[in-house]
Design a protein around this motif. Structure first.
Motif, mmCIF file in Angstrom:
data_model
loop_
_atom_site.group_PDB
_atom_site.id
_atom_site.type_symbol
_atom_site.label_atom_id
_atom_site.label_comp_id
_atom_site.label_asym_id
_atom_site.label_seq_id
_atom_site.Cartn_x
_atom_site.Cartn_y
_atom_site.Cartn_z
ATOM 1 N N PRO A 26 0.833 -1.200 0.000
ATOM 2 C CA PRO A 26 0.000 0.000 0.000
ATOM 3 C C PRO A 26 0.869 1.252 0.000
ATOM 4 O O PRO A 26 2.005 1.239 0.470
ATOM 5 C CB PRO A 26 -0.790 -0.114 1.300
ATOM 6 C CG PRO A 26 0.050 -0.967 2.174
ATOM 7 C CD PRO A 26 0.774 -1.911 1.261
ATOM 8 N N ARG A 27 0.345 2.319 -0.554
ATOM 9 C CA ARG A 27 1.081 3.585 -0.591
ATOM 10 C C ARG A 27 0.939 4.269 0.757
ATOM 11 O O ARG A 27 -0.135 4.301 1.340
ATOM 12 C CB ARG A 27 0.520 4.500 -1.680
ATOM 13 C CG ARG A 27 0.528 3.892 -3.033
ATOM 14 C CD ARG A 27 1.804 4.192 -3.720
ATOM 15 N NE ARG A 27 1.763 3.595 -5.052
ATOM 16 C CZ ARG A 27 2.814 3.413 -5.762
ATOM 17 N NH1 ARG A 27 3.978 3.759 -5.300
ATOM 18 N NH2 ARG A 27 2.745 2.867 -6.931
ATOM 19 N N HIS A 28 2.038 4.793 1.262
ATOM 20 C CA HIS A 28 2.026 5.481 2.544
ATOM 21 C C HIS A 28 2.462 6.917 2.355
ATOM 22 O O HIS A 28 3.332 7.218 1.539
ATOM 23 C CB HIS A 28 2.981 4.802 3.539
ATOM 24 C CG HIS A 28 2.583 3.418 3.896
ATOM 25 N ND1 HIS A 28 1.514 3.135 4.689
ATOM 26 C CD2 HIS A 28 3.118 2.220 3.558
ATOM 27 C CE1 HIS A 28 1.405 1.831 4.834
ATOM 28 N NE2 HIS A 28 2.369 1.256 4.153
ATOM 29 N N GLU A 29 1.889 7.775 3.115
ATOM 30 C CA GLU A 29 2.309 9.167 3.135
ATOM 31 C C GLU A 29 3.543 9.269 4.021
ATOM 32 O O GLU A 29 3.704 8.509 4.966
ATOM 33 C CB GLU A 29 1.188 10.047 3.695
ATOM 34 C CG GLU A 29 -0.039 10.110 2.806
ATOM 35 C CD GLU A 29 0.262 10.729 1.455
ATOM 36 O OE1 GLU A 29 1.042 11.709 1.406
ATOM 37 O OE2 GLU A 29 -0.264 10.238 0.456
ATOM 38 N N PRO A 30 4.440 10.210 3.734
ATOM 39 C CA PRO A 30 5.603 10.354 4.608
ATOM 40 C C PRO A 30 5.182 10.720 6.025
ATOM 41 O O PRO A 30 4.163 11.373 6.241
ATOM 42 C CB PRO A 30 6.415 11.474 3.960
ATOM 43 C CG PRO A 30 5.559 12.080 2.921
ATOM 44 C CD PRO A 30 4.435 11.154 2.650
ATOM 45 N N LEU A 31 5.972 10.271 7.007
ATOM 46 C CA LEU A 31 5.638 10.530 8.399
ATOM 47 C C LEU A 31 5.755 12.009 8.743
ATOM 48 O O LEU A 31 5.067 12.501 9.625
ATOM 49 C CB LEU A 31 6.554 9.712 9.312
ATOM 50 C CG LEU A 31 6.420 8.191 9.156
ATOM 51 C CD1 LEU A 31 7.437 7.490 10.039
ATOM 52 C CD2 LEU A 31 5.015 7.760 9.515
ATOM 53 N N TYR A 32 6.644 12.708 8.078
ATOM 54 C CA TYR A 32 6.810 14.140 8.321
ATOM 55 C C TYR A 32 7.214 14.789 7.012
ATOM 56 O O TYR A 32 7.706 14.146 6.105
ATOM 57 C CB TYR A 32 7.868 14.403 9.392
ATOM 58 C CG TYR A 32 9.249 13.988 8.983
ATOM 59 C CD1 TYR A 32 10.113 14.879 8.365
ATOM 60 C CD2 TYR A 32 9.692 12.693 9.186
ATOM 61 C CE1 TYR A 32 11.375 14.505 7.965
ATOM 62 C CE2 TYR A 32 10.955 12.306 8.798
ATOM 63 C CZ TYR A 32 11.792 13.215 8.189
ATOM 64 O OH TYR A 32 13.041 12.839 7.795
ATOM 65 N N SER A 33 6.981 16.060 6.923
ATOM 66 C CA SER A 33 7.445 16.800 5.755
ATOM 67 C C SER A 33 8.326 17.939 6.243
ATOM 68 O O SER A 33 8.054 18.565 7.266
ATOM 69 C CB SER A 33 6.266 17.332 4.945
ATOM 70 O OG SER A 33 5.538 18.245 5.714
ATOM 71 N N GLU A 34 9.380 18.149 5.514
ATOM 72 C CA GLU A 34 10.331 19.171 5.894
ATOM 73 C C GLU A 34 10.512 20.096 4.703
ATOM 74 O O GLU A 34 10.714 19.629 3.579
ATOM 75 C CB GLU A 34 11.661 18.505 6.261
ATOM 76 C CG GLU A 34 12.690 19.445 6.780
ATOM 77 C CD GLU A 34 13.936 18.698 7.221
ATOM 78 O OE1 GLU A 34 15.024 19.185 6.910
ATOM 79 O OE2 GLU A 34 13.819 17.655 7.863
ATOM 80 N N GLU A 35 10.425 21.373 4.952
ATOM 81 C CA GLU A 35 10.608 22.295 3.840
ATOM 82 C C GLU A 35 12.081 22.336 3.455
ATOM 83 O O GLU A 35 12.968 22.112 4.276
ATOM 84 C CB GLU A 35 10.099 23.680 4.196
ATOM 85 C CG GLU A 35 10.840 24.365 5.316
ATOM 86 C CD GLU A 35 10.242 25.725 5.635
ATOM 87 O OE1 GLU A 35 10.955 26.707 5.399
ATOM 88 O OE2 GLU A 35 9.099 25.772 6.083
ATOM 89 N N ALA A 36 12.320 22.604 2.185
ATOM 90 C CA ALA A 36 13.685 22.622 1.686
ATOM 91 C C ALA A 36 14.471 23.765 2.306
ATOM 92 O O ALA A 36 13.948 24.852 2.538
ATOM 93 C CB ALA A 36 13.664 22.762 0.175
#
Length: 156
Positions: A26-36
């Motif tokens: 299954p496709r999972h969303e990333p646990l966190y997102s970090e801005e560049a």
């Protein structure tokens, strides 16, 4: 005929119901997102004795990475690669060479370390005699198994 039609329908049904991901995960969303985050770095190494000469510079605004690296090739030329990488255009590089390749007919001696410059005629490392330690234990005798016991036959 009925068997062939049933088999065909089962085959088509299983193909339609199969997941589109070939691994079935299954496709999972990333646990966190970090801005560049923008960054910049640079390094260079030049050792004329060993003939080593290379370096790199790179900077990023958080989306696009631009950089350059250069290396002195064994044939005497200097190779420089200028590159740009971003999510839309991918990695794009431009490679240039400076100088002309040299292929000597005779090769010189291999690169070695410089001689001792401290005024000593002997090397600073002096080999030590080889150490042969004696064992700190006394070997014991090997256990001898007892003879195999065979019971006497029982007669009644």
């Amino acid at each position: 005929m009925l068997f062939q039609a049933t088999a065909f329908l089962l085959l088509v049904g299983s193909a339609v119901a199969a997941p589109t991901d070939p691994y079935g995960a299954p496709r999972h969303e990333p646990l966190y997102s970090e801005e560049a985050k923008p960054y910049q770095f640079e390094y260079g190494i030049k050792d004329e004795y060993a003939g080593t000469d290379f370096g790199q510079t790179e900077e990023s605004d958080g989306n696009t990475v631009r950089g350059s690296y250069a290396v002195q090739l064994p044939d005497g030329r200097k190779q420089t690669v200028n590159y740009v990488a971003d999510p839309y255009g991918g990695y794009q590089a431009e490679v240039t060479y400076y100088g002309e390749a040299q292929y000597p007919h005779e090769y010189g001696p291999p690169v070695t370390f410089k001689p001792n410059t401290y005024g000593e005629s002997q090397p600073s490392y002096r080999p030590q005699p080889i150490y042969h330690p004696e064992p700190s234990y006394q070997p014991t005798t090997v256990h001898q198994p007892e003879p195999f016991y065979q019971p006497r036959p029982y007669y009644s």
